[in-house]
Design an enzyme around this catalytic site. Structure first.
Site, PDB file in Angstrom:
ATOM      1  N   HIS A  63       2.960   2.869  -8.696  1.00  0.00           N
ATOM      2  CA  HIS A  63       3.406   1.277  -9.166  1.00  0.00           C
ATOM      3  C   HIS A  63       4.231   0.734  -9.473  1.00  0.00           C
ATOM      4  CE1 HIS A  63      -0.895   1.683  -7.561  1.00  0.00           C
ATOM      5  NE2 HIS A  63      -1.859   2.703  -8.661  1.00  0.00           N
ATOM      6  N   ASP A  71       1.008  -0.949  -0.027  1.00  0.00           N
ATOM      7  CA  ASP A  71       0.247  -0.382  -0.639  1.00  0.00           C
ATOM      8  C   ASP A  71       0.926   1.483  -0.353  1.00  0.00           C
ATOM      9  OD1 ASP A  71      -2.138   2.064  -0.052  1.00  0.00           O
ATOM     10  OD2 ASP A  71      -2.992   1.150   2.147  1.00  0.00           O
ATOM     11  N   LEU A  97      11.182 -20.553  -4.966  1.00  0.00           N
ATOM     12  CA  LEU A  97      10.042 -19.804  -4.168  1.00  0.00           C
ATOM     13  C   LEU A  97       8.751 -20.103  -4.437  1.00  0.00           C
ATOM     14  CD1 LEU A  97       9.028 -17.235  -2.175  1.00  0.00           C
ATOM     15  CD2 LEU A  97       9.991 -15.454  -4.486  1.00  0.00           C
TER      16      LEU A  97
HETATM   17  C1  FPP Z   1      -2.019  -0.394  -3.260  1.00  0.00           C
HETATM   18  O1  FPP Z   1      -1.191   1.317  -3.206  1.00  0.00           O
HETATM   19  C2  FPP Z   1      -1.213  -0.475  -4.693  1.00  0.00           C
HETATM   20  C3  FPP Z   1      -1.845  -1.109  -5.375  1.00  0.00           C
HETATM   21  C4  FPP Z   1      -3.697  -1.466  -5.593  1.00  0.00           C
HETATM   22  C5  FPP Z   1      -0.690  -2.155  -7.418  1.00  0.00           C
HETATM   23  C6  FPP Z   1       0.127  -2.815  -6.860  1.00  0.00           C
HETATM   24  C7  FPP Z   1       0.539  -3.068  -7.437  1.00  0.00           C
HETATM   25  C8  FPP Z   1       1.714  -3.069  -8.075  1.00  0.00           C
HETATM   26  C9  FPP Z   1       2.534  -2.410  -7.050  1.00  0.00           C
HETATM   27  C10 FPP Z   1       2.561  -3.142  -9.782  1.00  0.00           C
HETATM   28  C11 FPP Z   1       3.670  -4.639  -9.448  1.00  0.00           C
HETATM   29  C12 FPP Z   1       2.504  -6.033  -8.863  1.00  0.00           C
HETATM   30  C13 FPP Z   1       3.560  -6.607  -9.501  1.00  0.00           C
HETATM   31  C14 FPP Z   1       3.124  -8.143  -9.036  1.00  0.00           C
HETATM   32  C15 FPP Z   1       4.376  -6.721 -10.855  1.00  0.00           C
HETATM   33  P1  FPP Z   1      -2.528   2.641  -3.420  1.00  0.00           P
HETATM   34  O2  FPP Z   1      -2.729   2.522  -5.236  1.00  0.00           O
HETATM   35  O3  FPP Z   1      -3.633   2.276  -3.319  1.00  0.00           O
HETATM   36  O4  FPP Z   1      -1.995   3.936  -2.795  1.00  0.00           O
HETATM   37  P2  FPP Z   1      -2.633   4.598  -1.932  1.00  0.00           P
HETATM   38  O5  FPP Z   1      -2.932   4.360  -0.824  1.00  0.00           O
HETATM   39  O6  FPP Z   1      -1.354   5.875  -1.750  1.00  0.00           O
HETATM   40  O7  FPP Z   1      -3.661   5.490  -3.561  1.00  0.00           O
END
Ligand code: FPP
Length: 246
Positions: free
Chosen positions: A38, A21, A132
């Site tokens: 991201h 997050d 893994l």
């Molecule tokens: C939450 O942060 C994150 C996500 C919804 C996406 C996570 C995805 C990745 C890290 C992409 C890469 C993944 C792989 C498996 C290669 P948020 O956007 O909710 O952050 P915020 O709460 O600060 O807005």
């Protein structure tokens, strides 16, 4: 002493789950678009995989896209789907060389067809890898997982493949998307939020929860080691008393 030297190699969790997050907040604080957060987060995923390799963690599950995330703006959803597809293209050879098995939990059929196709190929190509297990939760929610299991159990009962008196923990677990994957001993959530957010609701029953203010794109190897050290100092009682455990 460095963090890695403080880790007890005899007490490594087999399965670590992560709610990644804070990508959006990281982007905002760097005056960048959310997608850059991201993209930076994808680098943290790579670091987390490397830590699992160093420490001998056998299962890593990351919450990459929840069922609720479909409600985000189309540009962000498309950007995330493309990022996943591109990350797989870019990292696949190294993943395979390092004997990592890729698994997906969630509603794969809801994903864009090109991503579904790519995922099916990498799942199949890596199925015999035994280092893994890298499990990506995509279009996943814990309630969906449980409801899906209940539906399939109901069908198998009505088709006389099983009877209701056979339903216990071990049978129920076979119907979850995490069938044959041990429950996580440790759940890490970054960015200061302290919620489960519909992640592995059944599987986290006895997991140790570790929350850190660090935003996911900033989550370093040292941050991961710190989480492991913190976990190793917890007493896991599973409902028993401390005296019973000694
Ligand atoms: C939450 O942060 C994150 C996500 C919804 C996406 C996570 C995805 C990745 C890290 C992409 C890469 C993944 C792989 C498996 C290669 P948020 O956007 O909710 O952050 P915020 O709460 O600060 O807005």
């Amino acid at each position: 002493m460095s963090y890695i030297d403080q880790i007890n190699k005899e007490k490594i969790p087999a399965h670590v789950a992560i709610i990644m997050d804070g990508n959006g907040r990281w982007a905002k604080s760097h005056a960048k678009m959310r997608l850059s957060g991201h993209q930076e987060g994808a680098k943290s995923v790579k670091r987390a995989i490397e830590v699992c390799g160093e420490l001998g963690i056998k299962y890593l599950t990351v919450y990459a896209f929840s069922t609720e995330n479909w409600n985000r703006p189309h540009t962000e959803v498309n950007g995330l789907m493309n990022l996943l597809a591109n990350s797989i293209d870019k990292e696949f050879d190294e993943i395979h060389r390092n004997k990592i098995r890729i698994r997906i939990i969630g509603q794969i059929d809801k994903l864009p067809p090109n991503l579904q196709k790519k995922l099916k190929v990498v799942i199949d190509k890596t199925k015999d890898n035994d280092a893994l297990n890298f499990i990506i939760a995509l279009s996943y929610s814990g309630r969906w997982d449980i409801i899906n299991a209940v539906k399939n159990i109901a069908t198998d009962c009505s088709d006389n493949r099983i009877s209701p008196d056979m339903i216990d923990d071990s049978l129920f677990e076979k119907y979850l998307s995490t069938n044959e994957i041990p429950d996580p001993e440790l759940l890490i959530r970054t960015s200061g939020e302290e919620r489960i957010s519909n992640f592995l609701l059944y599987q986290l029953a006895y997991s140790e929860l570790y929350f850190t203010d660090t935003l996911w794109p900033d989550f370093s190897k040292e941050d991961f080691y710190k989480a492991i050290i913190n976990y190793q100092h917890r007493e896991r009682r599973f409902g028993q008393t401390s005296e019973q455990l000694t």
